[in-house]
Design an enzyme around this catalytic site. Sequence first.
Site, mmCIF file in Angstrom:
data_model
loop_
_atom_site.group_PDB
_atom_site.id
_atom_site.type_symbol
_atom_site.label_atom_id
_atom_site.label_comp_id
_atom_site.label_asym_id
_atom_site.label_seq_id
_atom_site.Cartn_x
_atom_site.Cartn_y
_atom_site.Cartn_z
ATOM 1 N N GLU A 203 -3.238 -8.836 3.110
ATOM 2 C CA GLU A 203 -3.188 -9.393 4.461
ATOM 3 C C GLU A 203 -4.462 -9.151 5.261
ATOM 4 O O GLU A 203 -4.679 -9.790 6.304
ATOM 5 C CB GLU A 203 -1.989 -8.806 5.226
ATOM 6 C CG GLU A 203 -2.197 -7.427 5.846
ATOM 7 C CD GLU A 203 -2.062 -6.279 4.854
ATOM 8 O OE1 GLU A 203 -2.135 -5.120 5.305
ATOM 9 O OE2 GLU A 203 -1.891 -6.538 3.640
ATOM 10 N N CYS B 99 0.818 -1.210 0.000
ATOM 11 C CA CYS B 99 0.000 0.000 0.000
ATOM 12 C C CYS B 99 0.855 1.265 0.000
ATOM 13 O O CYS B 99 1.587 1.512 -0.956
ATOM 14 C CB CYS B 99 -0.991 -0.023 1.153
ATOM 15 S SG CYS B 99 -2.385 1.093 0.893
ATOM 16 N N HIS C 203 -4.356 -4.504 0.087
ATOM 17 C CA HIS C 203 -3.988 -5.089 1.378
ATOM 18 C C HIS C 203 -4.363 -6.576 1.378
ATOM 19 O O HIS C 203 -5.392 -6.969 1.940
ATOM 20 C CB HIS C 203 -4.726 -4.386 2.526
ATOM 21 C CG HIS C 203 -4.196 -3.042 2.876
ATOM 22 N ND1 HIS C 203 -3.087 -2.862 3.668
ATOM 23 C CD2 HIS C 203 -4.619 -1.814 2.532
ATOM 24 C CE1 HIS C 203 -2.852 -1.570 3.816
ATOM 25 N NE2 HIS C 203 -3.754 -0.909 3.136
#
Length: 346
Positions: free
Chosen positions: A235, A141, A233
């Site tokens: 994750e 990001c 993102h």
Amino acid sequence: MTILIDRDQAISSPALAPTERDLARDHGVELTIGLVNNMPDPALKATERQFMKLLQAATGPRRIRFHCFSLPSVQRSPEARWHVESEYSDLSNLKRQKFDGLIVTGAEPVAPELDQEPYWRDLTELIDWAKSNTRSTIWSCLAAHAAVLHLDNIERRRLPAKCHGVFDCDAVTSDPLTHAAPAPLKVSHSRLNEIAESDLVQAGYQVLTRSEKAGVDVFVRQYASRFVFFQGHPEYDALSLQREYLRDIGRYLARERETYPHLPVSYFDAATEEKLLRFEKKAAHERHPALTNELPGLNLRADIGAGCAAAVLFRNWLQYLSAEVDASVPARQGKDIGSALGLHKR
């Protein structure tokens, strides 16, 4: 903080003695991976857990020695600073050794331009170090935006509205990182800016995935280390976007931001979206922090599936690192871990 991760568990562990370390490597490939966690204080611990969970799910027959760091110049509350100082390794320890893989997250902006951020010098030194001291580094990001600005002077562009939600992303070229990935890949994005694909291609980056609505998702560039950049993102767990959305509502009601946040794209189910739109109208007329007590119950769409793409990407990333480790093992040891993983097949 050093964590030993394998298929069955992720546990805090002191440094292994040489004999123990040899036994661990005999069990399979052992990779050393660092996380430079610069996420804002409310997301600090969640980010640790999310990346550990991803690595644990993707590790396969390997063991991972996982080290956490944070840039010392990132502004922190006293509580978060205590957590970093007591649980994380000092950044100087990172630069004294070679890591197989590195993951670097973004930080919440506090300056109008990236190169004016208080952590800019520390971050650019890390970027330069990682080019020759890791086998591959992931920039996530805002860290991806900062890296391309430093490396190739590519400026990010402000979006007319926040890119926030779960987006369908398609692979646009064949690459080991996206091998066997679901089509489309569902990836969480949460950002106010973007890097234009035309700027990346002109500078020599290779775009791997993109979204019709969110733009470029994953792109790469080869140095001595393979740099992997995520605008999204991967994750994020299922509730990450919900937490961000509720945080932004709270900031609006407390008059810490001027505009009410848009609903995350393709995230809440239809009934929840209707209730939240009604709440937004009420918030515009009764703007007060106490109104958060009247927020409706929230239900996510059943098909968001954002974690599936991340699991594939990180499994492939670890396979790449394992093949690189295997290539450095002398032939006399009689091991070809990369072949065992099917990485050298054509």
